[in-house]
Design an enzyme around this catalytic site. Structure first.
Site, PDB file in Angstrom:
ATOM      1  N   ALA A  58       0.859  -1.190   0.000  1.00 17.94           N
ATOM      2  CA  ALA A  58       0.000   0.000   0.000  1.00 17.94           C
ATOM      3  C   ALA A  58       0.891   1.236   0.000  1.00 17.94           C
ATOM      4  CB  ALA A  58      -0.928   0.025   1.213  1.00 17.94           C
ATOM      5  N   TYR A  60       0.389   3.838   1.561  1.00 13.42           N
ATOM      6  CA  TYR A  60       0.470   4.414   2.903  1.00 13.42           C
ATOM      7  C   TYR A  60       1.362   3.619   3.849  1.00 13.42           C
ATOM      8  CZ  TYR A  60      -3.783   1.484   3.501  1.00 13.42           C
ATOM      9  OH  TYR A  60      -4.719   0.481   3.500  1.00 13.42           O
ATOM     10  N   TYR A  61       2.061   2.602   3.368  1.00 14.14           N
ATOM     11  CA  TYR A  61       3.087   1.934   4.161  1.00 14.14           C
ATOM     12  C   TYR A  61       4.366   2.750   4.030  1.00 14.14           C
ATOM     13  CZ  TYR A  61       0.216  -2.364   3.990  1.00 14.14           C
ATOM     14  OH  TYR A  61      -0.766  -3.298   4.079  1.00 14.14           O
ATOM     15  N   GLY A  62       4.679   3.465   5.051  1.00 16.79           N
ATOM     16  CA  GLY A  62       5.905   4.246   5.032  1.00 16.79           C
ATOM     17  C   GLY A  62       5.717   5.717   5.364  1.00 16.79           C
ATOM     18  N   LYS A  86      -3.676  -1.421  -1.672  1.00 14.62           N
ATOM     19  CA  LYS A  86      -4.856  -1.001  -0.930  1.00 14.62           C
ATOM     20  C   LYS A  86      -5.043   0.496  -1.076  1.00 14.62           C
ATOM     21  CE  LYS A  86      -3.144  -3.890   2.381  1.00 14.62           C
ATOM     22  NZ  LYS A  86      -2.159  -3.965   1.396  1.00 14.62           N
TER      23      LYS A  86
END
Length: 168
Positions: A58, A60-62, A86
């Site tokens: 995703a 938004y991971y990080g 995602k």
């Protein structure tokens, strides 16, 4: 041992039952860079070398860190590698997951994933709803945004829809 019956359709690809979930490649709390950048790259390459044929990630991971690691480690991607992502959330400055799920935000999330992964199309996208909103006309509009992205070729399929999200 894997057998042909252990393969499944994931949009336009055939994949093994188990893929690689890349969330934990980011730093603590799924924020920032990993503790060891080179080790994260090596893990991704080893996973694909071992036969992993789909990666779950995703933007938004990080944020963006994991997708950029995947791109650095694996691009150009093997033809049979499915990239699944995602949309529906984002991270604030403190790392909290926040809803980002209006139709235009979902589209932006898909585009963010496409850009950071360096792909023309994602194999599939999962919709993550981070709030307790009832499944109503708003959900129809959210799903419509994903269908439009599929019809325009940004994603090959809508893998699953989830109504809950467990924060790391």
């Amino acid at each position: 041992m894997n057998t042909p019956s252990d393969r499944y359709h994931l949009a336009d690809k055939m994949v093994w039952r188990v893929g690689y979930g890349a969330m934990r490649l980011a730093g603590p709390g799924v924020l920032g860079p990993p503790r060891d950048h080179d080790e994260a790259i090596a893990v991704l390459r080893a996973a694909v070398d071992a036969g992993v044929d789909h990666i779950d990630t995703a933007h938004y991971y990080g944020p963006a860190v994991v997708n950029e690691l995947i791109r650095k480690a694996l691009s150009p991607y093997p033809d049979d590698l499915a990239m699944v992502s995602k949309v529906g959330g984002r991270r604030d400055e403190a790392g909290a997951f926040l809803p980002y799920n209006n139709p235009d935000q979902l589209r932006a999330g898909i585009e963010d994933n496409v850009v950071t992964l360096g792909v023309e199309r994602l194999t599939a996208v999962n919709l993550r709803l981070l709030d307790d909103a009832p499944v109503d006309d708003r959900f129809v509009d959210q799903l419509g945004a994903l269908v439009a992205a599929r019809d325009e070729g940004l994603i090959a399929g809508i893998a699953c829809l989830t109504l809950a999200f467990d924060t790391p």
